[in-house]
Write a protein that holds these residues in place. Structure first.
Motif, PDB file in Angstrom:
ATOM      1  N   ALA A 213       0.831  -1.205   0.000  1.00 26.80           N
ATOM      2  CA  ALA A 213       0.000   0.000   0.000  1.00 26.80           C
ATOM      3  C   ALA A 213       0.865   1.253   0.000  1.00 26.80           C
ATOM      4  CB  ALA A 213      -0.934  -0.012   1.206  1.00 26.80           C
ATOM      5  N   LEU A 214       1.989   1.205   0.704  1.00 33.07           N
ATOM      6  CA  LEU A 214       2.910   2.341   0.691  1.00 33.07           C
ATOM      7  C   LEU A 214       3.458   2.569  -0.705  1.00 33.07           C
ATOM      8  CD1 LEU A 214       4.712   4.528   1.919  1.00 33.07           C
ATOM      9  CD2 LEU A 214       6.318   2.728   2.574  1.00 33.07           C
ATOM     10  N   ASP A 215       3.860   1.512  -1.388  1.00 33.31           N
ATOM     11  CA  ASP A 215       4.377   1.659  -2.755  1.00 33.31           C
ATOM     12  C   ASP A 215       3.342   2.313  -3.668  1.00 33.31           C
ATOM     13  OD1 ASP A 215       6.779   0.544  -2.047  1.00 33.31           O
ATOM     14  OD2 ASP A 215       6.328  -1.452  -2.839  1.00 33.31           O
ATOM     15  N   GLU A 216       2.094   1.902  -3.530  1.00 36.53           N
ATOM     16  CA  GLU A 216       1.024   2.500  -4.345  1.00 36.53           C
ATOM     17  C   GLU A 216       0.851   3.974  -4.015  1.00 36.53           C
ATOM     18  OE1 GLU A 216      -2.460   0.175  -3.706  1.00 36.53           O
ATOM     19  OE2 GLU A 216      -1.609  -1.655  -4.592  1.00 36.53           O
ATOM     20  N   LEU A 217       0.917   4.316  -2.740  1.00 42.27           N
ATOM     21  CA  LEU A 217       0.782   5.712  -2.314  1.00 42.27           C
ATOM     22  C   LEU A 217       1.905   6.570  -2.895  1.00 42.27           C
ATOM     23  CD1 LEU A 217      -0.710   7.749  -0.390  1.00 42.27           C
ATOM     24  CD2 LEU A 217       0.959   7.074   1.360  1.00 42.27           C
ATOM     25  N   LEU A 218       3.125   6.066  -2.830  1.00 44.88           N
ATOM     26  CA  LEU A 218       4.266   6.819  -3.357  1.00 44.88           C
ATOM     27  C   LEU A 218       4.157   6.994  -4.862  1.00 44.88           C
ATOM     28  CD1 LEU A 218       7.134   5.186  -1.242  1.00 44.88           C
ATOM     29  CD2 LEU A 218       6.209   7.496  -0.978  1.00 44.88           C
ATOM     30  N   MET A 219       3.761   5.965  -5.574  1.00 41.78           N
ATOM     31  CA  MET A 219       3.645   6.055  -7.029  1.00 41.78           C
ATOM     32  C   MET A 219       2.543   7.025  -7.446  1.00 41.78           C
ATOM     33  SD  MET A 219       6.018   4.579  -8.577  1.00 41.78           S
ATOM     34  CE  MET A 219       5.288   4.898 -10.195  1.00 41.78           C
ATOM     35  N   ARG A 220       1.469   7.113  -6.669  1.00 41.43           N
ATOM     36  CA  ARG A 220       0.379   8.047  -6.998  1.00 41.43           C
ATOM     37  C   ARG A 220       0.843   9.497  -6.924  1.00 41.43           C
ATOM     38  NH1 ARG A 220      -3.145   4.938  -3.704  1.00 41.43           N
ATOM     39  NH2 ARG A 220      -3.208   6.623  -2.149  1.00 41.43           N
ATOM     40  N   HIS A 221       1.845   9.749  -6.098  1.00 39.37           N
ATOM     41  CA  HIS A 221       2.282  11.122  -5.886  1.00 39.37           C
ATOM     42  C   HIS A 221       3.583  11.481  -6.604  1.00 39.37           C
ATOM     43  CE1 HIS A 221      -0.581  10.553  -2.567  1.00 39.37           C
ATOM     44  NE2 HIS A 221      -0.701  11.856  -2.552  1.00 39.37           N
ATOM     45  N   LYS A 222       4.344  10.490  -7.026  1.00 38.90           N
ATOM     46  CA  LYS A 222       5.693  10.745  -7.532  1.00 38.90           C
ATOM     47  C   LYS A 222       5.715  11.716  -8.696  1.00 38.90           C
ATOM     48  CE  LYS A 222       8.857   7.570  -7.483  1.00 38.90           C
ATOM     49  NZ  LYS A 222       9.695   6.374  -7.758  1.00 38.90           N
ATOM     50  N   TYR A 223       4.762  11.607  -9.630  1.00 35.01           N
ATOM     51  CA  TYR A 223       4.814  12.412 -10.841  1.00 35.01           C
ATOM     52  C   TYR A 223       3.843  13.590 -10.823  1.00 35.01           C
ATOM     53  CZ  TYR A 223       8.014   8.971 -12.681  1.00 35.01           C
ATOM     54  OH  TYR A 223       9.112   8.165 -12.861  1.00 35.01           O
ATOM     55  N   LEU A 224       3.334  13.938  -9.631  1.00 33.57           N
ATOM     56  CA  LEU A 224       2.591  15.186  -9.502  1.00 33.57           C
ATOM     57  C   LEU A 224       3.548  16.369  -9.691  1.00 33.57           C
ATOM     58  CD1 LEU A 224       0.394  14.500  -6.327  1.00 33.57           C
ATOM     59  CD2 LEU A 224      -0.368  14.535  -8.711  1.00 33.57           C
ATOM     60  N   PRO A 225       3.038  17.534 -10.080  1.00 38.80           N
ATOM     61  CA  PRO A 225       3.907  18.722 -10.086  1.00 38.80           C
ATOM     62  C   PRO A 225       4.589  18.877  -8.743  1.00 38.80           C
ATOM     63  CG  PRO A 225       1.792  19.211 -11.118  1.00 38.80           C
ATOM     64  CD  PRO A 225       1.669  17.831 -10.537  1.00 38.80           C
ATOM     65  N   MET A 226       5.847  19.309  -8.747  1.00 36.36           N
ATOM     66  CA  MET A 226       6.672  19.265  -7.550  1.00 36.36           C
ATOM     67  C   MET A 226       6.052  20.010  -6.372  1.00 36.36           C
ATOM     68  SD  MET A 226      10.727  20.125  -7.153  1.00 36.36           S
ATOM     69  CE  MET A 226      10.560  21.864  -7.569  1.00 36.36           C
ATOM     70  N   GLU A 227       5.542  21.218  -6.598  1.00 35.30           N
ATOM     71  CA  GLU A 227       4.973  22.001  -5.511  1.00 35.30           C
ATOM     72  C   GLU A 227       3.732  21.319  -4.941  1.00 35.30           C
ATOM     73  OE1 GLU A 227       6.442  24.379  -4.141  1.00 35.30           O
ATOM     74  OE2 GLU A 227       7.971  24.869  -5.623  1.00 35.30           O
ATOM     75  N   GLU A 228       2.892  20.786  -5.828  1.00 31.76           N
ATOM     76  CA  GLU A 228       1.688  20.091  -5.364  1.00 31.76           C
ATOM     77  C   GLU A 228       2.058  18.837  -4.581  1.00 31.76           C
ATOM     78  OE1 GLU A 228      -2.242  17.775  -7.205  1.00 31.76           O
ATOM     79  OE2 GLU A 228      -0.963  18.994  -8.525  1.00 31.76           O
ATOM     80  N   ARG A 229       3.035  18.112  -5.075  1.00 32.79           N
ATOM     81  CA  ARG A 229       3.473  16.887  -4.407  1.00 32.79           C
ATOM     82  C   ARG A 229       3.947  17.176  -2.985  1.00 32.79           C
ATOM     83  NH1 ARG A 229       8.538  14.162  -7.245  1.00 32.79           N
ATOM     84  NH2 ARG A 229       9.578  15.865  -6.158  1.00 32.79           N
ATOM     85  N   GLU A 230       4.755  18.203  -2.820  1.00 34.55           N
ATOM     86  CA  GLU A 230       5.272  18.522  -1.496  1.00 34.55           C
ATOM     87  C   GLU A 230       4.178  19.067  -0.582  1.00 34.55           C
ATOM     88  OE1 GLU A 230       8.846  20.785  -1.513  1.00 34.55           O
ATOM     89  OE2 GLU A 230       9.960  19.240  -2.616  1.00 34.55           O
ATOM     90  N   GLN A 231       3.248  19.836  -1.147  1.00 38.41           N
ATOM     91  CA  GLN A 231       2.156  20.381  -0.335  1.00 38.41           C
ATOM     92  C   GLN A 231       1.265  19.264   0.194  1.00 38.41           C
ATOM     93  OE1 GLN A 231      -0.331  23.149  -2.463  1.00 38.41           O
ATOM     94  NE2 GLN A 231      -1.395  23.831  -0.624  1.00 38.41           N
TER      95      GLN A 231
END
Length: 283
Positions: A122-140
């Motif tokens: 589940a953690l791997d899926e969570l990380l993959m869902r966020h990895k390629y978001l725009p950088m600012e959105e991902r960090e927010q």
């Protein structure tokens, strides 16, 4: 046919003890065993020396070198004493924007997953869902989900100087660890420049090695980023393409691989298999 090859290992962290949520990360016991085996079976070289010998076709048999990405404090606290115990050198690629109290977005999500009781898949899926978001959105998003921090995870400037003083090499890994292909070229150039300059200010020495964040060609970085690295005077740069470097490898896109194997036998077999594959392709 004696084809010179170079096995380049990637690590990120060395944990004090095994973490069930992060089973692929070595703890000190596993890392110590891997380094003992590597020292016994390979000619382990400093990264800069290995790259020079590769270019000159002068690598010794079974050449290998060790790299770490991102700049976690446990590299200095746990990995360094083990490297020194075995007389080994490594290169540490530092994302300079997270030094001295910063935290990367993925670690915020890891701690969120831990708080929620999620498992590794589940953690791997969570990380993959966020990895390629725009950088600012991902960090927010990651900051909003993160629980209160329990410890400082990333290195300090003093720990970088400690690594350098112990004979380790320091390389650049951008400033804020963006996926270069996902941001404008001007922003990518500025982030690479800032990362290099920050580390040179800390170390008071030129930084000549670079690792691409995430590191998959065409997906995470593109040809223009390789050209940026060349123009900035880096002597070698490293991808995350799984493989072994050999004659003809681009010194600004050298392959590396992560030793996920939990025991020493499979670790050694993986190294041997990578080398056989490289020799077969070359010859």
């Amino acid at each position: 046919m004696n084809t010179p090859t170079l096995s380049i290992l990637i690590y990120h962290r060395v944990l004090a003890r095994p973490d069930p949520l992060l089973p692929s990360l070595p703890d000190v016991r596993r890392f110590d065993g891997q380094m003992a085996l590597l020292k016994r079976c390979f000619n382990v070289l400093p990264v800069s020396l290995a790259v020079r010998l590769l270019r000159r076709r002068a690598l010794p048999p079974r050449a290998a070198c060790i790299t770490f990405d991102d700049g976690y404090a446990d590299n200095a606290d746990h990995a360094l004493p083990i490297l020194r115990k075995h007389g080994l050198s490594a290169a540490f690629f530092i994302a300079s924007g997270y030094l001295n109290g910063g935290q990367m977005w993925n670690d915020d999500l890891i701690e969120h997953a831990r708080q929620m009781g999620l498992g590794p898949e589940a953690l791997d899926e969570l990380l993959m869902r966020h990895k390629y978001l725009p950088m600012e959105e991902r960090e927010q998003v990651a900051r909003a989900l993160a629980p209160a921090r329990r410890e400082q995870m990333m290195m300090t400037s003093e720990q970088i100087r400690k690594l350098l003083g112990a004979g380790m090499e320091i390389g650049a890994h951008t400033h804020r660890h963006p996926i270069l292909a996902s941001i404008p070229d001007a922003a990518a150039w500025a982030d690479i420049v800032r990362g290099k300059a920050t580390l040179e200010s800390i170390t008071q020495t030129p930084v000549r090695l670079f690792a691409y964040p995430n590191g998959k060609p065409d997906q995470d970085y593109r040809h223009q980023h390789v050209q940026m690295v060349r123009e900035l005077g880096f002597e070698a740069a490293f991808s995350t393409v799984a493989g072994v470097a050999c004659e003809g490898s681009d010194p600004l896109q050298l392959p590396r691989f992560t030793p996920w194997e939990p025991d020493r036998l499979r670790f050694l077999l993986r190294l041997a298999a990578q080398r056989r594959k490289a020799v077969w392709r070359a010859g």
